[in-house]
Scaffold this active site. Sequence first.
Site, PDB file in Angstrom:
ATOM      1  N   LYS B  81      21.340 -23.937  13.062  1.00 44.46           N
ATOM      2  CA  LYS B  81      20.320 -24.987  13.175  1.00 44.46           C
ATOM      3  C   LYS B  81      18.993 -24.431  12.672  1.00 44.46           C
ATOM      4  O   LYS B  81      18.647 -23.276  12.974  1.00 44.46           O
ATOM      5  CB  LYS B  81      20.224 -25.407  14.646  1.00 44.46           C
ATOM      6  CG  LYS B  81      19.308 -26.574  14.937  1.00 44.46           C
ATOM      7  CD  LYS B  81      19.423 -26.975  16.409  1.00 44.46           C
ATOM      8  CE  LYS B  81      18.576 -28.183  16.769  1.00 44.46           C
ATOM      9  NZ  LYS B  81      18.767 -28.614  18.170  1.00 44.46           N
ATOM     10  N   SER B 159      20.015 -33.206  18.915  1.00 47.79           N
ATOM     11  CA  SER B 159      19.250 -32.883  17.737  1.00 47.79           C
ATOM     12  C   SER B 159      19.911 -31.851  16.822  1.00 47.79           C
ATOM     13  O   SER B 159      19.433 -31.627  15.721  1.00 47.79           O
ATOM     14  CB  SER B 159      17.883 -32.344  18.160  1.00 47.79           C
ATOM     15  OG  SER B 159      18.013 -31.104  18.850  1.00 47.79           O
ATOM     16  N   SER B 183      21.403 -31.819  23.218  1.00 44.48           N
ATOM     17  CA  SER B 183      21.381 -31.610  21.768  1.00 44.48           C
ATOM     18  C   SER B 183      22.565 -30.827  21.210  1.00 44.48           C
ATOM     19  O   SER B 183      22.741 -30.771  19.994  1.00 44.48           O
ATOM     20  CB  SER B 183      20.077 -30.918  21.356  1.00 44.48           C
ATOM     21  OG  SER B 183      19.013 -31.823  21.444  1.00 44.48           O
TER      22      SER B 183
END
Lengths: 100, 463
Positions: B81, B159, B183
């Site tokens: 990420k 996310s 997330s």
Amino acid sequence: MPETPNPEVVTLFALVANRYGDRLTTEQLDEIKRMVEGQVEAARALRAVRLSNADEPFQHFAAYRSDASTPDRSALASPLENERLGSKGAPSPEGRGIRP
Amino acid sequence: MSADLLFKPVRELGELVRTRQLSPVTLTELCLDRLERLGPKYNAVVTITRARALSQARRAEGEITAGRYRGALHGIPYGAKDLLATAGTPTTWGAAPYREQRFDFDATVIGKLEDAGAVLCAKLAMIELAGGMGYRQPTASFTGPCINPWDTGVWTGGSSSGSGAAVAAGLVPFAIGSETWGSILSPAGYCGLAGLRPTYGRVSRHGAMALCWTLDKLGPLALTADDCGLVLEAIAGADSADPTASERPYRYEVTDRGGFRFGVIPDVTDGCEEAVVANFRRSLDELAKIGTVEEVTLPDLPYEQITRTILQVEAVGAFEDLIESGGIAELTAPEDRFTPYAREAILAQDYLKAVRLRGVMAREIDRVISRFDALVAPGRINEAPRLGQEFRSAIRATAKDVMGAVGNGAGLPAVCVSNGVGARGLPTSLQFMGRAWEENRVLDAARAYQSLTDWHTRHPKLD
């Protein structure tokens, strides 16, 4: 008959509007007002739970010493200290990824 | 080289690499090719780290050839990420104001994966600032909405959106995501993957964007719960650069056990889509084959308000400069440009009450959960939302998520796995949440569930 506005919402919304109103549109301010209403609602739920004097914040605090042998949050050098120590100091908060 | 290879679990790939039936360089080139070719289709990738990947892969190949095998991740490609600092490449936090941001060091997790011999192939897309500014819809990233490989008309969840898309589309065998509230479990659930949210403090956050200092956790997304355990072992551990990283040792242990004790909160499916409820009931029947399932009532506390209040206050604290300066006006999602201002109206006394209640919550949930191997619940309340659609979220109080509030507020581990498909043919999911530091127990349970079902072996048909 229109609902009487919650005075707490009115006061808290005014705080935001006074501080940031010049950069917000009317629509955004309306949305913020609804968000503040939600926050006040949440606060009411939190306030409804009674706690005792012994119920401390669930967050660790430790007194600071620069020569502490075990790392803990308090061992993070402050930005002012970093500035004083220059490159010899602990990594800056940015470098540590602790703050953006 | 067949793309089917990338739908093999890490454990199988690792064995092929170890026995030199599969070259890490060949595997890495396959991933890089797919990341370049398919990554843009899903808006899954921010930066492809080709040079670094090939260098790491060649090194892995040389070491393995020389008999210096490091373990299951040696020579295995992955994506991270884009909130994890990596020297030499941008780290954008998914947000336009930070698109040129660079760090001169690697996050601890990146370093630990390098030590394990894993190969960093890409920085993956994410919701801007990990969703902490109050986003309501998938287009909240400067790289565009992340598209779900199961259906190009729907979102991946967030996310850790690119982490979900990249593993589901077979661009990388595993990815690292982060969770403050939902997330990791959200993209894992919507993309039909396994996602592990470790105990708070299990994995160092050094070099990761801070959204909420007391809520942020880093963890893997992969095809199986077993793979999540392999990755967790590599990234867990103490770190002098992150004082919250625990010195408790972690070793992933595979045990073939039964006799599990599962707890279910009675109203945990309230607000879930019909197919999610049906699949959850079916999952409970499966779980009854490997243990007991009993209802458990949680003490009456304002769980969601506790965690939400802490999240909202910490998030505006972490981005104080951006908010005060008006820099949030440069964010992509219109709602992210003003929502943080509302949070400045949360009173200090109310925040402090939430932090005090957090201790009560942590003690109460530990008392309840210590009787079980895991509490189980649907991983998500629905199938993946459509692109362009507002989604419901407990963070904005438009959905219920007691499991998420308790799990994140008390820092408990959870693993999410696929448990069926819904009315639109998209994955639904099941989560196992355990006691603090008991990742192996929830992984045992999830692995046992996956041994009874084949949902994790199904993959999207890619055009």
